[in-house]
Design a protein around this motif. Structure first.
Motif, PDB file in Angstrom:
ATOM      1  N   PRO A 124      -8.950  -2.980  33.637  1.00 46.22           N
ATOM      2  CA  PRO A 124      -9.341  -4.564  32.544  1.00 46.22           C
ATOM      3  C   PRO A 124      -9.903  -4.084  32.100  1.00 46.22           C
ATOM      4  O   PRO A 124      -9.981  -5.163  31.262  1.00 46.22           O
ATOM      5  N   VAL A 125     -11.153  -2.776  32.320  1.00 46.40           N
ATOM      6  CA  VAL A 125     -12.137  -3.268  31.504  1.00 46.40           C
ATOM      7  C   VAL A 125     -11.270  -2.051  30.038  1.00 46.40           C
ATOM      8  O   VAL A 125     -12.217  -3.259  29.296  1.00 46.40           O
ATOM      9  N   VAL A 126     -10.521  -2.319  29.977  1.00 45.05           N
ATOM     10  CA  VAL A 126      -9.822  -1.243  28.772  1.00 45.05           C
ATOM     11  C   VAL A 126      -9.660  -2.904  27.780  1.00 45.05           C
ATOM     12  O   VAL A 126      -9.549  -2.815  26.924  1.00 45.05           O
ATOM     13  N   THR A 127      -8.782  -3.067  28.868  1.00 48.01           N
ATOM     14  CA  THR A 127      -7.919  -4.231  27.729  1.00 48.01           C
ATOM     15  C   THR A 127      -9.268  -5.756  27.966  1.00 48.01           C
ATOM     16  O   THR A 127      -8.791  -6.095  26.151  1.00 48.01           O
ATOM     17  N   ARG A 128     -10.636  -5.418  28.125  1.00 50.41           N
ATOM     18  CA  ARG A 128     -11.226  -6.149  28.042  1.00 50.41           C
ATOM     19  C   ARG A 128     -11.955  -5.894  26.560  1.00 50.41           C
ATOM     20  O   ARG A 128     -12.747  -6.509  25.657  1.00 50.41           O
ATOM     21  N   ILE A 129     -11.768  -4.669  26.235  1.00 51.60           N
ATOM     22  CA  ILE A 129     -12.607  -3.486  25.442  1.00 51.60           C
ATOM     23  C   ILE A 129     -11.677  -3.873  23.907  1.00 51.60           C
ATOM     24  O   ILE A 129     -12.307  -4.703  23.088  1.00 51.60           O
ATOM     25  N   ILE A 130     -10.212  -4.049  24.425  1.00 54.10           N
ATOM     26  CA  ILE A 130      -9.771  -4.191  23.557  1.00 54.10           C
ATOM     27  C   ILE A 130      -9.700  -5.724  22.839  1.00 54.10           C
ATOM     28  O   ILE A 130      -9.977  -6.092  20.821  1.00 54.10           O
ATOM     29  N   ALA A 172      -1.755 -12.289  32.448  1.00 46.94           N
ATOM     30  CA  ALA A 172      -2.412 -13.222  30.897  1.00 46.94           C
ATOM     31  C   ALA A 172      -4.469 -12.313  31.239  1.00 46.94           C
ATOM     32  O   ALA A 172      -5.314 -12.206  30.284  1.00 46.94           O
ATOM     33  N   TYR A 173      -4.436 -13.065  32.888  1.00 47.40           N
ATOM     34  CA  TYR A 173      -5.797 -13.036  33.009  1.00 47.40           C
ATOM     35  C   TYR A 173      -6.277 -11.944  34.445  1.00 47.40           C
ATOM     36  O   TYR A 173      -7.430 -12.413  34.403  1.00 47.40           O
ATOM     37  N   SER A 174      -6.007 -12.436  35.301  1.00 53.62           N
ATOM     38  CA  SER A 174      -6.184 -12.234  36.243  1.00 53.62           C
ATOM     39  C   SER A 174      -6.012 -10.420  36.462  1.00 53.62           C
ATOM     40  O   SER A 174      -5.153  -9.586  37.219  1.00 53.62           O
ATOM     41  N   SER A 175      -7.461  -9.811  37.160  1.00 59.20           N
ATOM     42  CA  SER A 175      -7.886  -8.647  36.355  1.00 59.20           C
ATOM     43  C   SER A 175      -7.251  -8.405  37.864  1.00 59.20           C
ATOM     44  O   SER A 175      -6.858  -6.667  37.084  1.00 59.20           O
ATOM     45  N   THR A 203     -12.713   5.847  22.484  1.00 57.21           N
ATOM     46  CA  THR A 203     -11.068   5.824  21.993  1.00 57.21           C
ATOM     47  C   THR A 203      -9.683   6.728  22.326  1.00 57.21           C
ATOM     48  O   THR A 203      -8.548   5.101  22.753  1.00 57.21           O
ATOM     49  N   GLY A 204      -9.634   7.912  22.448  1.00 57.74           N
ATOM     50  CA  GLY A 204      -8.645   8.329  22.942  1.00 57.74           C
ATOM     51  C   GLY A 204      -7.973   8.045  23.885  1.00 57.74           C
ATOM     52  O   GLY A 204      -6.616   7.217  24.832  1.00 57.74           O
ATOM     53  N   TYR A 205      -8.982   8.002  25.037  1.00 54.13           N
ATOM     54  CA  TYR A 205      -8.362   6.966  26.321  1.00 54.13           C
ATOM     55  C   TYR A 205      -8.020   6.385  26.866  1.00 54.13           C
ATOM     56  O   TYR A 205      -6.976   5.656  27.716  1.00 54.13           O
ATOM     57  N   ILE A 206      -8.597   4.595  25.976  1.00 56.38           N
ATOM     58  CA  ILE A 206      -8.544   3.757  25.911  1.00 56.38           C
ATOM     59  C   ILE A 206      -6.548   3.522  25.434  1.00 56.38           C
ATOM     60  O   ILE A 206      -5.773   2.973  25.590  1.00 56.38           O
ATOM     61  N   GLN A 207      -7.134   4.726  24.015  1.00 57.96           N
ATOM     62  CA  GLN A 207      -5.466   4.473  23.998  1.00 57.96           C
ATOM     63  C   GLN A 207      -4.661   4.765  25.017  1.00 57.96           C
ATOM     64  O   GLN A 207      -3.206   4.217  24.995  1.00 57.96           O
ATOM     65  N   SER A 208      -4.587   5.376  25.979  1.00 57.80           N
ATOM     66  CA  SER A 208      -4.145   6.346  26.535  1.00 57.80           C
ATOM     67  C   SER A 208      -3.607   5.119  27.375  1.00 57.80           C
ATOM     68  O   SER A 208      -2.276   5.434  28.087  1.00 57.80           O
ATOM     69  N   VAL A 209      -4.381   4.525  28.361  1.00 53.13           N
ATOM     70  CA  VAL A 209      -4.138   3.849  29.719  1.00 53.13           C
ATOM     71  C   VAL A 209      -3.990   2.230  29.173  1.00 53.13           C
ATOM     72  O   VAL A 209      -2.506   2.212  29.062  1.00 53.13           O
ATOM     73  N   ILE A 210      -3.043   2.182  27.088  1.00 51.44           N
ATOM     74  CA  ILE A 210      -2.695   0.690  27.047  1.00 51.44           C
ATOM     75  C   ILE A 210      -1.590   1.027  27.080  1.00 51.44           C
ATOM     76  O   ILE A 210      -0.301   0.386  26.611  1.00 51.44           O
ATOM     77  N   ALA A 211      -0.929   2.643  26.436  1.00 52.64           N
ATOM     78  CA  ALA A 211       0.413   3.094  26.155  1.00 52.64           C
ATOM     79  C   ALA A 211       1.260   3.073  27.580  1.00 52.64           C
ATOM     80  O   ALA A 211       1.881   3.483  27.147  1.00 52.64           O
ATOM     81  N   HIS A 212       0.418   3.513  28.838  1.00 51.15           N
ATOM     82  CA  HIS A 212       1.170   4.030  29.815  1.00 51.15           C
ATOM     83  C   HIS A 212       1.941   2.807  29.598  1.00 51.15           C
ATOM     84  O   HIS A 212       1.799   1.932  29.874  1.00 51.15           O
ATOM     85  N   MET A 219     -10.380 -11.023  30.959  1.00 47.31           N
ATOM     86  CA  MET A 219      -9.802 -10.241  31.238  1.00 47.31           C
ATOM     87  C   MET A 219      -8.837 -11.553  30.095  1.00 47.31           C
ATOM     88  O   MET A 219      -8.367 -12.903  31.173  1.00 47.31           O
ATOM     89  N   ASN A 220      -8.355 -11.163  29.053  1.00 46.66           N
ATOM     90  CA  ASN A 220      -6.673 -11.520  28.553  1.00 46.66           C
ATOM     91  C   ASN A 220      -6.610 -11.098  27.192  1.00 46.66           C
ATOM     92  O   ASN A 220      -6.431 -11.155  25.955  1.00 46.66           O
ATOM     93  N   VAL A 221      -5.316 -10.726  28.215  1.00 45.44           N
ATOM     94  CA  VAL A 221      -4.044  -9.400  26.998  1.00 45.44           C
ATOM     95  C   VAL A 221      -3.532 -10.373  26.240  1.00 45.44           C
ATOM     96  O   VAL A 221      -3.000  -9.917  25.379  1.00 45.44           O
TER      97      VAL A 221
END
Length: 224
Positions: free
Chosen positions: A171-177, A10-13, A188-197, A118-120
């Motif tokens: 982990p930056v992507v997760t922080r943005i979300i 949950a926390y360890s970037s 936005t599209g890049y962030i969605q692609s990373v999270i969907a990986h 980070m906190n996913v």
């Protein structure tokens, strides 16, 4: 046998970065998740498995003799172990930029890291970040835009295909979300692609299954 020692998902970037590198290798590895800052943490840090890193995670063991305890070093170790063609772009200019961006991520953006840990498992309402956090985000958006414009092509990621650069910025992507941070429209599209990986989805699922809660990582940022 490869063994990767991680902190809470949950926390360890930094653990996320090392784990993504291990998953990308395609090699089997044992995954050992240890709860950060629990009652056994100080004693655990003094054990032989943690000794080389002074207790920091992630730590990669390859057999009994080879140990790597830094996320970017773990990326490079797997890159060498898998033939030097899985983690970085093949084009020399793209590879140079990807490595430079990964190194900058490794050493920079202290305000973003400190004020938005980070906190996913959380998503907070948008609040205006501090100026130093906005400066970090502006720099990150500049780098992402340059990478996408020069080398992204038709792919979904910074350099087209999933690479070590994306792993370092994950982990930056997760922080943005999590903190609903302001971003450039193109991101936005890049962030969605990373999270969907698939590897990111596996990590997030693992975080949801954890029972551990660290209050210092559960604080919603104050408005400014």
């Amino acid at each position: 046998m490869l063994k990767l020692i991680l902190g809470n998902k949950a926390y360890s970037s930094w653990s996320l970065r090392g784990w993504l590198a291990a998953k990308h290798s395609g090699l089997p590895f044992e995954e050992v998740v240890v709860p950060l800052y629990d009652a056994e943490w100080e004693a655990r840090r003094e054990g032989d498995e943690f000794a080389p890193s002074s207790g920091k995670v992630p730590i990669l063991w390859d057999g009994d003799d080879v140990v790597v305890w830094d996320s970017l070093a773990i990326v490079e170790y797997f890159n060498e172990k898998t033939g030097d063609d899985r983690y970085w772009p093949t084009d020399p200019a793209a590879r140079a930029m990807a490595r430079s961006m990964a190194a900058e991520m490794h050493a920079s953006y202290a305000a973003l890291r400190k004020k938005h840990p980070m906190n996913v498992r959380q998503v907070y309402e948008a609040k205006r970040p501090d100026d130093d956090v906005l400066a970090d985000l502006t720099r990150i958006m500049e780098l992402w835009a340059q990478a996408r414009a020069r080398f992204g092509g038709d792919g979904d990621f910074l350099f087209g295909q999933w690479s070590a650069a994306d792993m370092m910025f994950a982990p930056v992507v997760t922080r943005i979300i999590t903190y609903s941070l302001p971003i450039a429209r193109f991101a936005t599209g890049y962030i969605q692609s990373v999270i969907a990986h698939p590897h990111m989805q596996d990590w997030i699922a693992g975080a949801q299954e954890e029972d551990w809660v660290l209050e210092q990582y559960e604080q919603e940022p104050a408005s400014v």
